[in-house]
Design a protein around this motif. Structure first.
Motif, PDB file in Angstrom:
ATOM      1  N   GLN A  26       0.805  -1.224   0.000  1.00 13.44           N
ATOM      2  CA  GLN A  26       0.000   0.000   0.000  1.00 13.44           C
ATOM      3  C   GLN A  26       0.841   1.279   0.000  1.00 13.44           C
ATOM      4  O   GLN A  26       0.343   2.334  -0.361  1.00 13.44           O
ATOM      5  CB  GLN A  26      -0.942  -0.015   1.199  1.00 13.44           C
ATOM      6  CG  GLN A  26      -1.968  -1.145   1.092  1.00 13.44           C
ATOM      7  CD  GLN A  26      -2.918  -1.211   2.280  1.00 13.44           C
ATOM      8  OE1 GLN A  26      -2.581  -1.776   3.308  1.00 13.44           O
ATOM      9  NE2 GLN A  26      -4.086  -0.627   2.151  1.00 13.44           N
ATOM     10  N   HIS A 124       1.039  -9.401   4.441  1.00 13.20           N
ATOM     11  CA  HIS A 124      -0.116  -8.506   4.298  1.00 13.20           C
ATOM     12  C   HIS A 124      -0.524  -8.508   2.822  1.00 13.20           C
ATOM     13  O   HIS A 124      -0.432  -7.502   2.127  1.00 13.20           O
ATOM     14  CB  HIS A 124       0.240  -7.103   4.809  1.00 13.20           C
ATOM     15  CG  HIS A 124      -0.949  -6.253   5.174  1.00 13.20           C
ATOM     16  ND1 HIS A 124      -1.077  -5.611   6.396  1.00 13.20           N
ATOM     17  CD2 HIS A 124      -2.062  -5.928   4.480  1.00 13.20           C
ATOM     18  CE1 HIS A 124      -2.220  -4.931   6.430  1.00 13.20           C
ATOM     19  NE2 HIS A 124      -2.841  -5.100   5.276  1.00 13.20           N
ATOM     20  N   TRP A 125      -0.860  -9.710   2.332  1.00 16.83           N
ATOM     21  CA  TRP A 125      -1.574  -9.930   1.069  1.00 16.83           C
ATOM     22  C   TRP A 125      -0.788  -9.942  -0.227  1.00 16.83           C
ATOM     23  O   TRP A 125      -1.351 -10.208  -1.287  1.00 16.83           O
ATOM     24  CB  TRP A 125      -2.729  -8.921   0.910  1.00 16.83           C
ATOM     25  CG  TRP A 125      -3.666  -8.872   2.064  1.00 16.83           C
ATOM     26  CD1 TRP A 125      -3.638  -9.642   3.205  1.00 16.83           C
ATOM     27  CD2 TRP A 125      -4.792  -7.995   2.217  1.00 16.83           C
ATOM     28  NE1 TRP A 125      -4.680  -9.287   4.040  1.00 16.83           N
ATOM     29  CE2 TRP A 125      -5.397  -8.289   3.461  1.00 16.83           C
ATOM     30  CE3 TRP A 125      -5.349  -7.003   1.403  1.00 16.83           C
ATOM     31  CZ2 TRP A 125      -6.536  -7.619   3.931  1.00 16.83           C
ATOM     32  CZ3 TRP A 125      -6.472  -6.334   1.863  1.00 16.83           C
ATOM     33  CH2 TRP A 125      -7.058  -6.650   3.117  1.00 16.83           C
ATOM     34  N   ASN A 168      -1.872 -10.968   8.190  1.00 16.62           N
ATOM     35  CA  ASN A 168      -2.880  -9.943   8.398  1.00 16.62           C
ATOM     36  C   ASN A 168      -4.184 -10.402   7.764  1.00 16.62           C
ATOM     37  O   ASN A 168      -4.244 -10.672   6.563  1.00 16.62           O
ATOM     38  CB  ASN A 168      -2.459  -8.630   7.734  1.00 16.62           C
ATOM     39  CG  ASN A 168      -3.554  -7.563   7.849  1.00 16.62           C
ATOM     40  OD1 ASN A 168      -3.790  -7.037   8.929  1.00 16.62           O
ATOM     41  ND2 ASN A 168      -4.251  -7.267   6.751  1.00 16.62           N
ATOM     42  N   GLU A 169      -5.225 -10.509   8.578  1.00 16.68           N
ATOM     43  CA  GLU A 169      -6.584 -10.753   8.088  1.00 16.68           C
ATOM     44  C   GLU A 169      -6.689 -11.888   7.069  1.00 16.68           C
ATOM     45  O   GLU A 169      -7.033 -11.655   5.900  1.00 16.68           O
ATOM     46  CB  GLU A 169      -7.164  -9.468   7.485  1.00 16.68           C
ATOM     47  CG  GLU A 169      -7.181  -8.294   8.432  1.00 16.68           C
ATOM     48  CD  GLU A 169      -7.949  -7.077   7.870  1.00 16.68           C
ATOM     49  OE1 GLU A 169      -8.333  -7.113   6.696  1.00 16.68           O
ATOM     50  OE2 GLU A 169      -8.176  -6.126   8.630  1.00 16.68           O
ATOM     51  N   ASN A 295      -8.337  -6.248  14.141  1.00 14.38           N
ATOM     52  CA  ASN A 295      -8.618  -5.061  13.339  1.00 14.38           C
ATOM     53  C   ASN A 295     -10.108  -4.830  13.332  1.00 14.38           C
ATOM     54  O   ASN A 295     -10.885  -5.760  13.082  1.00 14.38           O
ATOM     55  CB  ASN A 295      -8.150  -5.257  11.891  1.00 14.38           C
ATOM     56  CG  ASN A 295      -6.640  -5.402  11.774  1.00 14.38           C
ATOM     57  OD1 ASN A 295      -5.906  -5.184  12.738  1.00 14.38           O
ATOM     58  ND2 ASN A 295      -6.174  -5.759  10.580  1.00 14.38           N
ATOM     59  N   TYR A 297     -13.254  -2.085  12.000  1.00 15.10           N
ATOM     60  CA  TYR A 297     -13.710  -0.892  11.270  1.00 15.10           C
ATOM     61  C   TYR A 297     -15.184  -0.611  11.474  1.00 15.10           C
ATOM     62  O   TYR A 297     -15.594   0.530  11.634  1.00 15.10           O
ATOM     63  CB  TYR A 297     -13.401  -1.030   9.773  1.00 15.10           C
ATOM     64  CG  TYR A 297     -11.919  -0.928   9.526  1.00 15.10           C
ATOM     65  CD1 TYR A 297     -11.304   0.311   9.418  1.00 15.10           C
ATOM     66  CD2 TYR A 297     -11.115  -2.071   9.473  1.00 15.10           C
ATOM     67  CE1 TYR A 297      -9.935   0.422   9.240  1.00 15.10           C
ATOM     68  CE2 TYR A 297      -9.743  -1.965   9.300  1.00 15.10           C
ATOM     69  CZ  TYR A 297      -9.160  -0.719   9.191  1.00 15.10           C
ATOM     70  OH  TYR A 297      -7.801  -0.607   9.031  1.00 15.10           O
ATOM     71  N   GLU A 352      -5.510  -2.453  13.970  1.00 18.22           N
ATOM     72  CA  GLU A 352      -5.991  -1.472  12.985  1.00 18.22           C
ATOM     73  C   GLU A 352      -7.341  -0.946  13.421  1.00 18.22           C
ATOM     74  O   GLU A 352      -8.214  -1.719  13.840  1.00 18.22           O
ATOM     75  CB  GLU A 352      -6.205  -2.102  11.591  1.00 18.22           C
ATOM     76  CG  GLU A 352      -4.955  -2.335  10.812  1.00 18.22           C
ATOM     77  CD  GLU A 352      -5.221  -2.980   9.445  1.00 18.22           C
ATOM     78  OE1 GLU A 352      -6.301  -2.741   8.837  1.00 18.22           O
ATOM     79  OE2 GLU A 352      -4.344  -3.725   8.991  1.00 18.22           O
ATOM     80  N   TRP A 398      -5.053   3.033  11.804  1.00 19.64           N
ATOM     81  CA  TRP A 398      -4.898   2.804  10.373  1.00 19.64           C
ATOM     82  C   TRP A 398      -5.380   4.050   9.677  1.00 19.64           C
ATOM     83  O   TRP A 398      -6.549   4.368   9.784  1.00 19.64           O
ATOM     84  CB  TRP A 398      -5.716   1.599   9.871  1.00 19.64           C
ATOM     85  CG  TRP A 398      -5.422   1.401   8.413  1.00 19.64           C
ATOM     86  CD1 TRP A 398      -6.094   1.958   7.358  1.00 19.64           C
ATOM     87  CD2 TRP A 398      -4.342   0.634   7.859  1.00 19.64           C
ATOM     88  NE1 TRP A 398      -5.482   1.599   6.172  1.00 19.64           N
ATOM     89  CE2 TRP A 398      -4.411   0.790   6.457  1.00 19.64           C
ATOM     90  CE3 TRP A 398      -3.319  -0.145   8.400  1.00 19.64           C
ATOM     91  CZ2 TRP A 398      -3.489   0.183   5.594  1.00 19.64           C
ATOM     92  CZ3 TRP A 398      -2.420  -0.744   7.530  1.00 19.64           C
ATOM     93  CH2 TRP A 398      -2.514  -0.580   6.148  1.00 19.64           C
ATOM     94  N   GLU A 405      -5.592   1.864  -1.353  1.00 19.80           N
ATOM     95  CA  GLU A 405      -6.611   1.127  -0.613  1.00 19.80           C
ATOM     96  C   GLU A 405      -7.178  -0.012  -1.480  1.00 19.80           C
ATOM     97  O   GLU A 405      -8.342  -0.058  -1.826  1.00 19.80           O
ATOM     98  CB  GLU A 405      -7.705   2.090  -0.111  1.00 19.80           C
ATOM     99  CG  GLU A 405      -8.861   1.464   0.662  1.00 19.80           C
ATOM    100  CD  GLU A 405      -8.477   0.449   1.733  1.00 19.80           C
ATOM    101  OE1 GLU A 405      -7.434   0.597   2.385  1.00 19.80           O
ATOM    102  OE2 GLU A 405      -9.234  -0.527   1.897  1.00 19.80           O
TER     103      GLU A 405
END
Ligand code: FCB
Length: 448
Positions: A26, A124-125, A168-169, A295, A297, A352, A398, A405
């Motif tokens: 990112q 992270h992806w 991550n996630e 995390n 949101y 996050e 975050w 994004e």
């Protein structure tokens, strides 16, 4: 506008860790100095990214890391959470890439010099494309490649790291990437989703075993995304819908890593969607964790619509972020209490939390009062959970700065620092200043 919590709050104590977070793909850019990853390939496909952008330059952090580190320092945070780009540090033949490793070593050394604790995310992806070419997370071997990467990189980093998270996630990697196809690599099948999830979980377990051996003094854990799932009404069908969503989103990952089993909803899956579990896998997945990163949101509200299907419902009366996500701080308290009740949790970090808002840059400033309110509400929500007994040790905003994004491209801005992508100029937003002042008032209390 300020951020503040009661002096007596567990979050006001001097040993509570505050940080900012980013992820390699990112922010780094400098794609020409690393191998391609699945997000490069995905961005190059038509209509996958809203503004047709990519991560080739991003925030150019790879070249501007010193300036960015000074920025992080000026925010007075205790910790910086960032991720390692696997395709930058590993060659296709499975050796370390000395140049890639050197980049992170300089960064780690500089953080340590400034007394900012490095929280390192290992995945992270951004899966190396050459591994996707062999099936990516659908291929069990990828979990073993991850283990080998963790082995080499953790040895190379030595004692420079404060905390590692394996993944991550994994929910997003598996569900968005292999089931819905809205994230890289863009595959669409329910069976793929569960298969990828299992191999990601296996990678986590294998990675934890290596970290326990190579890096026993760091805090080692995993980062999961969580959202409480509420029924729209008290009807059985809405309650069933919320239950199923909760199992799929929260417990599908939390239960294997914490208890070594999949949640009960596994019994409702057709044979072809069952995860490919081999003997011994669940034991590998369930490793002792030094912490769990969560995390948060927004929340989710569900309506049952027959045929075991569900719809997400949104409350139009709530404020929304630019992502179209409800602002619902109470959901963070709720999910923390729920998880704490159901599991024996290790210490928790909120790894996050933040919001994309409609920022406007004018006269060298961004007056993002809405984001300050978001942080205020959510920090209070974390504080409420801590007061009710959840062992929470830290909070990361975050994000450090606006960045790529994912499928939304650069249009959604999550930063507490504004990035002008034409000039790469960074400007601390009002929320960044408020976060800094909030953190430093605690530092003052610490030294008083
Ligand atoms: C999370 C991701 C992070 C960022 C935020 C908004 O799901 O971990 O990289 O994109 O969402």
């Amino acid at each position: 506008m300020k951020i503040s919590l009661a002096e007596s709050s567990p979050l006001s104590q001097p040993d509570f860790t505050y940080g900012v977070a980013t992820a390699a793909f990112q922010i780094e850019g400098a794609a020409d100095s690393r191998r391609p990853c699945i997000w490069d390939t995905f961005c190059a496909m038509p209509d996958k990214i809203k503004d047709s952008s990519d991560g080739l330059v991003a925030c150019d952090h790879f070249n501007r890391w010193q300036q960015d580190l000074a920025l992080i320092g000026s925010l007075e945070v205790d910790a910086y959470r960032f991720s390692i780009s696997w395709p930058r540090v590993m060659t296709q033949s499975g050796e370390l890439d000395p140049q890639g490793v050197a980049f992170y070593i300089q960064l780690l050394d500089a953080l340590n010099q400034k007394n900012i604790k490095p929280y390192v995310t290992l995945y992270h992806w951004d899966l190396p494309q050459h591994l996707e070419d062999k099936g990516g997370w659908l291929n069990r071997e990828t979990a073993y490649h991850f283990r080998d990467y963790v082995d080499l990189i953790s040895q190379a980093f030595g004692d420079r790291v404060f905390s590692y998270s394996t993944l991550n996630e994994p929910f997003c990697s598996a569900y968005l990437g292999y089931e819905l196809g809205i994230h890289a690599p863009g595959l669409k099948s329910k069976a793929y989703g569960k298969q990828a999830a299992h191999h990601l979980l296996l990678a986590h377990g294998l990675g934890m075993q290596v970290l326990a051996k190579n890096s026993p003094n760091t805090l080692n854990g995993i980062v999961l995304n969580v959202s409480p799932c509420y029924p729209k009404t008290d009807s059985e069908k809405d309650k069933d819908a919320a239950w199923a969503a909760d199992q799929n989103l929260n417990h599908w990952y939390a239960m294997p890593v914490l208890e070594g089993r999949y949640p009960e909803s596994i019994n409702t899956l057709p044979n072809e969607e069952l995860p490919p579990i081999k003997e011994g896998d669940m034991g590998i997945i369930c490793q002792p964790l030094d912490y769990i990163g969560l995390n948060y949101y927004t929340r989710e509200v569900y309506e049952g619509v027959g045929n075991n299907d569900r719809h997400k419902w949104v409350d139009e009366s709530l404020p929304f972020t630019e992502m179209g996500w409800e602002v619902y701080p109470q959901g963070l308290t709720d999910i923390l209490l729920q998880l704490n009740k159901q599991y024996t949790l290790p210490p928790v970090y909120i790894t996050e939390n933040g919001a994309a808002m409609a920022d406007t840059y004018a006269d060298g400033q961004v007056q993002d009062t809405d984001r300050i309110e978001y942080f205020q509400g959510h920090l209070q929500a974390v504080s409420d959970a801590a007061e009710q007994g959840v062992d929470i040790r830290g909070y990361f905003a975050w994000s450090l700065m606006d960045n790529f994004e994912w499928a939304e491209g650069y249009e959604k801005r999550f930063g507490i620092v504004y990035v002008d992508y034409e000039t790469q100029q960074r400007t601390i937003k009002a929320s960044g200043l408020a976060y800094r002042d909030f953190i430093s008032s605690r530092h003052l209390a610490k030294s008083a």
